[in-house]
Design an enzyme around this catalytic site. Structure first.
Site, PDB file in Angstrom:
ATOM      1  N   GLY A  91     -46.650   2.492   1.826  1.00  0.00           N
ATOM      2  CA  GLY A  91     -46.169   1.139   1.568  1.00  0.00           C
ATOM      3  C   GLY A  91     -47.231   0.163   1.096  1.00  0.00           C
TER       4      GLY A  91
ATOM      5  CG  HIS B 166     -42.900   8.693   8.920  1.00  0.00           C
ATOM      6  ND1 HIS B 166     -43.475   7.449   9.047  1.00  0.00           N
ATOM      7  CD2 HIS B 166     -42.691   8.885   7.594  1.00  0.00           C
ATOM      8  CE1 HIS B 166     -43.593   6.913   7.837  1.00  0.00           C
ATOM      9  NE2 HIS B 166     -43.128   7.764   6.941  1.00  0.00           N
TER      10      HIS B 166
ATOM     11  CB  SER C  18     -48.134   4.097  -2.665  1.00  0.00           C
ATOM     12  OG  SER C  18     -48.182   3.135  -1.627  1.00  0.00           O
TER      13      SER C  18
ATOM     14  CD  GLU D  54     -43.160   3.735   8.387  1.00  0.00           C
ATOM     15  OE1 GLU D  54     -41.963   4.053   8.423  1.00  0.00           O
ATOM     16  OE2 GLU D  54     -43.754   3.428   7.325  1.00  0.00           O
TER      17      GLU D  54
ATOM     18  CE  LYS E 153     -41.063   4.517   4.823  1.00  0.00           C
ATOM     19  NZ  LYS E 153     -42.437   4.091   4.858  1.00  0.00           N
TER      20      LYS E 153
ATOM     21  CD  GLU F   6     -45.335  10.366   4.213  1.00  0.00           C
ATOM     22  OE1 GLU F   6     -44.798   9.902   3.202  1.00  0.00           O
ATOM     23  OE2 GLU F   6     -44.956  10.106   5.365  1.00  0.00           O
TER      24      GLU F   6
ATOM     25  CG  ASN G  59     -38.551   8.000   5.119  1.00  0.00           C
ATOM     26  OD1 ASN G  59     -37.553   7.699   5.769  1.00  0.00           O
ATOM     27  ND2 ASN G  59     -39.791   7.877   5.578  1.00  0.00           N
TER      28      ASN G  59
ATOM     29  N   GLY H  32     -40.836   6.733   0.107  1.00  0.00           N
ATOM     30  CA  GLY H  32     -40.242   5.670   0.906  1.00  0.00           C
ATOM     31  C   GLY H  32     -39.704   4.564   0.022  1.00  0.00           C
ATOM     32  N   GLY H  33     -40.473   3.492  -0.129  1.00  0.00           N
ATOM     33  CA  GLY H  33     -40.044   2.287  -0.835  1.00  0.00           C
ATOM     34  C   GLY H  33     -39.354   2.551  -2.168  1.00  0.00           C
TER      35      GLY H  33
END
Ligand code: PGA
Length: 230
Positions: free
Chosen positions: A161, A88, A193, A90, A10, A155, A8, A214-215
């Protein structure tokens, strides 16, 4: 069994970044798992001819019309997406999306034969009050319990994150509570994470069907390593 491993991005990257990410990732990638990349929408079409399965990151709950800034499921499909994230945390937070709106998005994707990846997860306060199962159940209430081919990404919001990961038994408990809502077999992914240092512990000690990353996915070598290890 092959797992689903989803990157992802983002709102990160650029045309040049994604170009070199794909080159580096494909050079490293040896995993037999299914890889999906959720790119920012403007880049879906640009990279739709590459050896990658693409996902949108969100979709409108409407078909078409006066909804400035939004993208329909048909548009995502035209641009080469096969999957799309919805719900999601966010998007729930910044766009104030409710479970009702997310269900409408789910239906829009189904209508266009795109596969929704429905994200759910509890905030820290709910976890601390030991109300995670009830919270997740409510987020899934509008989805038909006989629905086929569901993909749900669990999640926990407090892990996204932050570098925090739940206890293995907490992940498994949440996954069990999600699976038991449905009469048909479903895929449940974990996200929050995940990196190459914790992926083995998470994927070997639970019965997850994949990961949403993600990250750590922004580093193509790291993402290839995660896909290999899970
Ligand atoms: P993270 O994000 O891996 O950076 O925690 C996961 C997600 O938001 O899908």
């Amino acid at each position: 069994m092959s797992k689903l491993v989803i990157a992802n991005f983002k709102m990160n990257g650029s045309k040049d970044f994604i170009e070199s990410w794909i080159k580096d990732f494909l050079a490293e990638q040896e995993s037999a798992n299914s890889i999906i990349v959720a790119l920012p929408s403007p880049y879906l079409q640009t990279f739709s001819d590459r050896d990658l399965t693409l996902s949108g990151q969100n979709v409108s709950n409407e078909d078409s019309g006066a909804f400035t800034s939004q993208l329909s499921a048909g548009m995502l499909k035209d641009c080469g997406a096969k999957y799309c994230l919805i719900g999601h945390s966010e998007a729930r937070h910044f766009l104030m999306e409710t479970n009702e709106i997310i269900k409408q998005k789910f239906d829009q994707l189904k209508k266009e034969s795109l596969q929704p990846i429905l994200c759910i997860g509890e905030p820290l306060k709910i976890k601390e009050a030991s109300k995670t199962t009830d919270y997740l159940t409510k987020q899934l209430d509008l989805i038909d319990s006989d629905q086929e081919n569901l993909i749900i990404a669990y999640e926990p919001i407090w892990t996204i994150g932050t570098g925090l990961v739940p206890e293995i038994k907490e992940i498994q408990l949440a996954i069990d509570s999600i699976r038991c809502k449905f009469h048909k077999p479903i895929k449940v992914l974990y996200g929050g994470s995940v990196n190459s240092s914790n992926v083995i512990r998470i994927s070997d000690k639970t019965d997850i069907d994949g990961l949403l990353i993600g990250g750590a996915s922004l580093n193509p070598k790291e993402f290839a390593k995660i896909a290999q290890l899970c």
